[in-house]
Design a protein around this motif. Structure first.
Motif, PDB file in Angstrom:
ATOM      1  N   TRP A  89      -8.926  -1.183   0.822  1.00  0.00           N
ATOM      2  CA  TRP A  89      -9.159  -2.121  -0.285  1.00  0.00           C
ATOM      3  C   TRP A  89      -8.032  -3.143  -0.396  1.00  0.00           C
ATOM      4  CZ3 TRP A  89     -13.160  -3.236  -3.440  1.00  0.00           C
ATOM      5  CH2 TRP A  89     -12.897  -4.039  -4.550  1.00  0.00           C
ATOM      6  N   ASN A  90      -6.782  -2.714  -0.238  1.00  0.00           N
ATOM      7  CA  ASN A  90      -5.663  -3.653  -0.347  1.00  0.00           C
ATOM      8  C   ASN A  90      -5.714  -4.712   0.740  1.00  0.00           C
ATOM      9  OD1 ASN A  90      -4.937  -1.762  -2.282  1.00  0.00           O
ATOM     10  ND2 ASN A  90      -2.765  -1.958  -1.852  1.00  0.00           N
TER      11      ASN A  90
ATOM     12  N   ARG B 144      -5.539  -7.683  -9.072  1.00  0.00           N
ATOM     13  CA  ARG B 144      -4.991  -6.456  -9.625  1.00  0.00           C
ATOM     14  C   ARG B 144      -5.999  -5.317  -9.724  1.00  0.00           C
ATOM     15  NH1 ARG B 144      -2.161 -10.554 -12.325  1.00  0.00           N
ATOM     16  NH2 ARG B 144       0.104 -10.283 -12.287  1.00  0.00           N
TER      17      ARG B 144
ATOM     18  N   ARG C 272      -7.965  -2.368  -8.539  1.00  0.00           N
ATOM     19  CA  ARG C 272      -7.646  -1.489  -7.422  1.00  0.00           C
ATOM     20  C   ARG C 272      -8.788  -0.527  -7.114  1.00  0.00           C
ATOM     21  NH1 ARG C 272      -1.926   0.989  -9.083  1.00  0.00           N
ATOM     22  NH2 ARG C 272      -3.112   1.421 -10.976  1.00  0.00           N
TER      23      ARG C 272
ATOM     24  N   TYR D 178       0.857  -1.191   0.000  1.00  0.00           N
ATOM     25  CA  TYR D 178       0.000   0.000   0.000  1.00  0.00           C
ATOM     26  C   TYR D 178       0.888   1.233   0.000  1.00  0.00           C
ATOM     27  CZ  TYR D 178      -3.470   3.470   1.406  1.00  0.00           C
ATOM     28  OH  TYR D 178      -4.287   4.570   1.455  1.00  0.00           O
TER      29      TYR D 178
END
Length: 486
Positions: free
Chosen positions: A379-380, A371, A373, A178
């Motif tokens: 979110w990560n 992948r 985003r 991140y």
């Protein structure tokens, strides 16, 4: 470190100090297998043991709640089937990469991925991603990462509900990539992932995750070293302590930690820094470097044994369970002698065997990381937890089916395709098609019109039954002349 054993250095066999060198708890039992309970289950059934219907219902409920209450969008609605298709497309993006998100729905022959358009239209996917949520904003825990904690707790409980069924456990740090702004983001120099969220993990030697938590900064209420706190927290779900051996690196290991693990019944082994050995009088690194490769020194206070070994560099290991015997032989390159078998203490061999489970898990996570985003800070972490559920279910499937030859990629593909095809595939409803390369469009070679099902002319937008077989565009005869002319 108390009254220390002054055993002779570099002796391959022990005499009267042999019992003191062995700091074993005694008999060590092997964890029972859980394979019989789930034997015969398919891959998707194993996956649903970890990413359960309860989790999918929770994500669906929170997404609808966020859209209706927080964003005042009463028209948006998502159900469990839509959520499962959304998850499937996220997983597919991990092993099927294109330059941008929109390209996943491209109809161009060099970008087209039919399963995306057949599963969900692009605008529907984007709307679900826009309103996707994990936690109720009006009922958050007191944590920097409160918005992701409900999912983390549910997934962690599912990873532990089968018990701890591996013998070797390793504790280490993992990084979630991140590069945005957040107070929990960490920077660790000389790591493959330097910027991101730090996650403490306890994994088996083959990478199965048993316990994990996100590091949000120093807890001022605790006075112990951070490594000490992490080890004790990670070991909380371990019930049958005599079935496991715990490994960790020198960030965590200290003499005080080893003593407390001994009193709590845990067997442990780890590399250790010089200032944490409890003033154990081992040979200094400079003295040991002068000796031949394979030389070692050790001391014990009957609870903890420290051993220092001369390899490529000087290695110091502490354990409350393993000793230096039985001595191992390993091949190393020795200056002026070529390859040669040298001595290696048993505790170092076991450390190499048991440590590294978190790194194995990290490797599998990074290989097929989703992948797609988002600008949301969490979110990560969310996509990382989804990714982690695949790794956990894959390792559990291998444990249940030890003869299975399926690879990690094929297991992941099976889960992703099952999620994406949870309903009947949709048909693409018109919309713009990809353009024809100019070198093909204007080459005046083999542009023949052929009867086809009725469609809109690419030029005048009126109905026609003719189509250029080379350009694959529906065209009238008159429009075809203009279309193929510069």
């Amino acid at each position: 470190m108390g009254t220390l054993d002054t055993s002779v250095v570099c002796l391959p066999l022990f005499t009267h100090q042999r019992k003191k060198e062995n700091v074993s708890f005694g008999r060590h039992s092997i964890p029972p297998s859980v394979a019989d309970v789930h034997l015969g289950k398919e891959m998707f059934e194993i996956f649903k043991l970890f990413f359960t219907d309860e989790i999918i219902s929770h994500l669906t409920e929170q997404t609808n709640l966020y859209a209706h209450r927080d964003k005042n969008n009463k028209d948006f609605c998502v159900d469990e089937n839509d959520m499962m298709k959304f998850l499937g497309l996220l997983l597919i993006s991990g092993y099927h990469s294109v330059p941008s998100e929109n390209d996943y729905w491209s109809s161009s022959e060099d970008l087209e991925i039919p399963i995306f358009a057949n599963t969900m239209c692009r605008e529907r996917f984007k709307s679900i991603k826009r309103f996707f949520h994990v936690a109720d904003n009006n009922n958050l825990e007191n944590s920097k990462v409160a918005k992701i904690l409900p999912l983390l707790h549910m997934l962690r409980n599912n990873c532990q509900k089968h018990g701890i069924f591996h013998e070797f456990l390793s504790i280490d740090e993992s990084m979630i990539p991140y590069r945005g702004h957040h107070s929990a983001k960490q920077f660790i120099r000389n790591k493959p992932v330097r910027f991101g969220y730090k996650m403490w993990m306890m994994c088996s030697a083959d990478g199965y995750p048993y316990n994990f938590s996100i590091y949000c900064g120093k807890d001022k209420s605790k006075k112990e070293l951070l490594g000490y706190q992490v080890v004790m927290d990670m070991l909380q779900p371990v019930v049958n302590k005599d079935e496991h051996v715990v490994f960790f690196d020198n960030f965590f290991t200290s003499h005080a930690l080893m003593i407390d693990l001994t009193s709590n019944g845990f067997r442990a082994c780890g590399t250790i820094r010089d200032n944490r050995t409890g003033k154990c009088p081992l040979l200094s690194k400079k003295e040991l470097e002068k000796k031949e490769r394979g030389s070692y020194d050790y001391r014990s206070d009957d609870s903890v044994l420290c051993s220092r070994w001369n390899d490529n560099s000087i290695v110091t290991v502490a354990s409350n369970y393993y000793g230096v015997s039985p001595m191992q032989k390993v091949n190393r390159w020795v200056k002026n002698e070529g390859r040669k078998a040298i001595n290696q203490p048993h505790m170092i061999k076991m450390y190499n065997k048991g440590m590294g489970g978190v790194d194995v898990c990290d490797q599998m996570l990074s290989t097929y990381r989703p992948r797609l985003r988002s600008k949301k800070w969490w979110w990560n972490i969310w996509s990382h937890l989804l990714n982690l559920s695949i790794v956990a279910s894959f390792r559990f499937y291998q444990h249940v089916n030890p003869g299975s030859q399926i690879s990690h990629k094929d297991f992941r593909r099976e889960i992703a395709r099952t999620l994406a095809r949870i309903e009947t595939p949709r048909k693409r409803e018109g919309g713009p098609t990809s353009s024809v390369p100019k070198a093909i469009r204007y080459d005046n070679v083999n542009h023949f019109l052929q009867e086809f099902s009725k469609g809109r002319c690419y030029v005048c937008k009126k109905n026609t039954r003719l189509k250029c077989i080379k350009c694959e565009k529906t065209l009238h005869k008159a429009c075809s002349i203009n279309f193929h002319k510069k």
